[in-house]
Design an enzyme around this catalytic site. Structure first.
Site, PDB file in Angstrom:
ATOM      1  N   THR A 193     -11.258   9.411  16.947  1.00 52.71           N
ATOM      2  CA  THR A 193     -10.001   8.808  17.197  1.00 52.71           C
ATOM      3  C   THR A 193     -10.257   7.192  17.304  1.00 52.71           C
ATOM      4  O   THR A 193      -9.327   6.659  17.237  1.00 52.71           O
ATOM      5  CB  THR A 193      -9.228   9.450  18.299  1.00 52.71           C
ATOM      6  OG1 THR A 193     -10.339   9.535  19.241  1.00 52.71           O
ATOM      7  CG2 THR A 193      -8.688  10.739  18.086  1.00 52.71           C
ATOM      8  N   LYS A 207     -21.689  16.375  19.899  1.00 53.20           N
ATOM      9  CA  LYS A 207     -21.545  15.887  18.536  1.00 53.20           C
ATOM     10  C   LYS A 207     -22.515  15.662  17.477  1.00 53.20           C
ATOM     11  O   LYS A 207     -22.892  14.691  17.083  1.00 53.20           O
ATOM     12  CB  LYS A 207     -20.557  14.596  18.427  1.00 53.20           C
ATOM     13  CG  LYS A 207     -18.976  14.879  19.265  1.00 53.20           C
ATOM     14  CD  LYS A 207     -18.555  13.306  19.338  1.00 53.20           C
ATOM     15  CE  LYS A 207     -17.004  13.470  20.049  1.00 53.20           C
ATOM     16  NZ  LYS A 207     -17.322  13.453  21.514  1.00 53.20           N
ATOM     17  N   ASP A 259     -20.452  18.319  24.910  1.00 56.28           N
ATOM     18  CA  ASP A 259     -19.780  17.921  23.757  1.00 56.28           C
ATOM     19  C   ASP A 259     -20.781  16.542  23.332  1.00 56.28           C
ATOM     20  O   ASP A 259     -20.861  15.578  23.857  1.00 56.28           O
ATOM     21  CB  ASP A 259     -18.518  17.124  24.364  1.00 56.28           C
ATOM     22  CG  ASP A 259     -17.893  16.290  23.468  1.00 56.28           C
ATOM     23  OD1 ASP A 259     -18.035  16.115  22.432  1.00 56.28           O
ATOM     24  OD2 ASP A 259     -17.206  15.388  24.003  1.00 56.28           O
ATOM     25  N   ARG A 305      -8.757  12.144  32.971  1.00 57.85           N
ATOM     26  CA  ARG A 305      -8.413  11.101  34.016  1.00 57.85           C
ATOM     27  C   ARG A 305      -7.280  11.588  34.871  1.00 57.85           C
ATOM     28  O   ARG A 305      -7.186  11.469  35.986  1.00 57.85           O
ATOM     29  CB  ARG A 305      -8.168   9.938  33.298  1.00 57.85           C
ATOM     30  CG  ARG A 305      -9.564   9.207  33.086  1.00 57.85           C
ATOM     31  CD  ARG A 305      -9.294   7.964  32.158  1.00 57.85           C
ATOM     32  NE  ARG A 305      -9.085   8.261  31.079  1.00 57.85           N
ATOM     33  CZ  ARG A 305      -8.962   7.498  29.763  1.00 57.85           C
ATOM     34  NH1 ARG A 305      -9.012   6.094  30.126  1.00 57.85           N
ATOM     35  NH2 ARG A 305      -8.631   7.914  28.816  1.00 57.85           N
ATOM     36  N   ASP A 339     -27.076  15.606  11.910  1.00 56.83           N
ATOM     37  CA  ASP A 339     -28.435  15.079  11.597  1.00 56.83           C
ATOM     38  C   ASP A 339     -28.538  15.808  10.106  1.00 56.83           C
ATOM     39  O   ASP A 339     -27.470  16.615   9.470  1.00 56.83           O
ATOM     40  CB  ASP A 339     -29.488  15.630  12.475  1.00 56.83           C
ATOM     41  CG  ASP A 339     -30.794  14.768  12.371  1.00 56.83           C
ATOM     42  OD1 ASP A 339     -31.431  14.810  11.393  1.00 56.83           O
ATOM     43  OD2 ASP A 339     -31.226  14.111  13.590  1.00 56.83           O
TER      44      ASP A 339
HETATM   45  O1  C5P Z   1      -9.530  11.042  30.559  1.00 59.87           O
HETATM   46  P1  C5P Z   1      -8.850  11.734  29.150  1.00 59.87           P
HETATM   47  O2  C5P Z   1      -8.146  12.882  29.580  1.00 59.87           O
HETATM   48  O3  C5P Z   1      -8.354  10.864  28.235  1.00 59.87           O
HETATM   49  O4  C5P Z   1     -10.299  12.108  28.522  1.00 59.87           O
HETATM   50  C1  C5P Z   1     -10.321  12.710  27.527  1.00 59.87           C
HETATM   51  C2  C5P Z   1     -11.678  13.219  27.091  1.00 59.87           C
HETATM   52  O5  C5P Z   1     -11.663  13.914  25.662  1.00 59.87           O
HETATM   53  C3  C5P Z   1     -12.872  12.396  27.089  1.00 59.87           C
HETATM   54  O6  C5P Z   1     -14.091  12.934  27.296  1.00 59.87           O
HETATM   55  C4  C5P Z   1     -12.997  11.740  25.758  1.00 59.87           C
HETATM   56  O7  C5P Z   1     -14.159  11.188  25.253  1.00 59.87           O
HETATM   57  C5  C5P Z   1     -12.436  13.079  24.918  1.00 59.87           C
HETATM   58  N1  C5P Z   1     -12.091  12.811  23.640  1.00 59.87           N
HETATM   59  C6  C5P Z   1     -10.890  12.005  23.177  1.00 59.87           C
HETATM   60  N2  C5P Z   1     -10.617  12.013  22.153  1.00 59.87           N
HETATM   61  C7  C5P Z   1     -11.211  12.642  20.999  1.00 59.87           C
HETATM   62  C8  C5P Z   1     -12.537  13.235  21.349  1.00 59.87           C
HETATM   63  C9  C5P Z   1     -12.841  13.331  22.597  1.00 59.87           C
HETATM   64  O8  C5P Z   1     -10.393  11.555  24.204  1.00 59.87           O
HETATM   65  N3  C5P Z   1     -10.901  12.432  19.708  1.00 59.87           N
END
Ligand code: C5P
Length: 227
Positions: free
Chosen positions: A118, A61, A59, A208, A64
């Protein structure tokens, strides 16, 4: 639907311990910017050695100019990861250039587009993109589809609309999942496993609720039984 576990723990050691705990499960692992910058290709190799069951999503992203993105994508493909992502706002030319370059490689990784981050609210988003999040995110998804990408990263609540505007096979990967209604923490538009199923998400990203649980393996198995 596939489960993608976010390896967001603070150190490589903790992330590797989590991966070892989950080594018998058929899951995807998400490696983010922090881990990759700090722990690099060595970390990717270590994950692969823990289990061949794992599929890896890098991931990073990427954003460029088209040629630089294509060069980076080629290097990512050589790492042997299964999927990575690029920003749709890099434009159709950049996305097409990336896909053309990857088409010259044997079994290239899948490529997803990031639509709207987001962290934006409507005001901060329109300051950059001059459109509403919903309109622009859908347009980015259509651009990514027309450029030959495999899918998008999106909110679980956008998954169905994006499939309607592209095809059912255009993949959606949805973070912000609280499988059984756990604490939302800093996530805004969260959905449960049921929401993800109803909205036809192809990959759910869970961090988490798994790695902060008392029994990460137990909750992972429970999620897998329910998807
Ligand atoms: O801990 P949690 O389940 O909230 O983690 C979600 C993961 O998805 C994290 O690595 C976060 O950076 C990623 N993410 C997100 N929302 C996005 C894109 C990526 O929560 N729009």
């Amino acid at each position: 639907m596939k489960l993608c576990v976010a390896l967001d723990l603070p150190t490589a050691k903790e992330n590797l311990n989590l991966a070892k705990m989950l080594k018998n499960e058929n899951i995807w692992l998400k490696v983010g910017l922090r881990s990759y910058i700090r722990d690099g290709n060595f970390f990717i190799e270590e994950l692969k050695q823990i289990s061949t069951n794992f599929k890896l999503f890098l991931d990073l992203k990427i954003y460029d100019i088209p040629n630089t993105m294509a060069d980076a994508s080629e290097s990512i493909a050589k790492l042997g990861v299964d999927m990575f992502n690029i920003h749709a706002s890099s434009g159709k030319k950049a996305m097409v250039t990336v896909m053309n370059r990857l088409s010259q490689i044997k079994s290239p990784p899948m490529v997803l587009a990031v639509t709207a981050l987001t962290s934006f609210d409507e005001t901060s988003f329109s300051a950059v993109y001059e459109k509403s999040i919903e309109k622009k995110a859908t347009q980015f998804a259509i651009d990514a589809y027309q450029s030959g990408l495999n899918g998008v990263v999106c909110s679980v609540y956008e998954s169905r609309v994006i499939k309607e505007k592209t095809t059912q096979n255009f993949l959606t990967l949805t973070p912000g999942i609280r499988p059984f209604g756990e604490e939302t923490q800093d996530q805004k538009r969260v959905g449960t496993l049921k929401t993800a199923k109803d909205e036809m998400s192809d990959f759910i990203v869970v961090g988490r609720p798994i790695y902060e649980a008392n029994d990460p393996l137990g909750i992972t198995k429970r999620i897998l039984e329910n998807i």
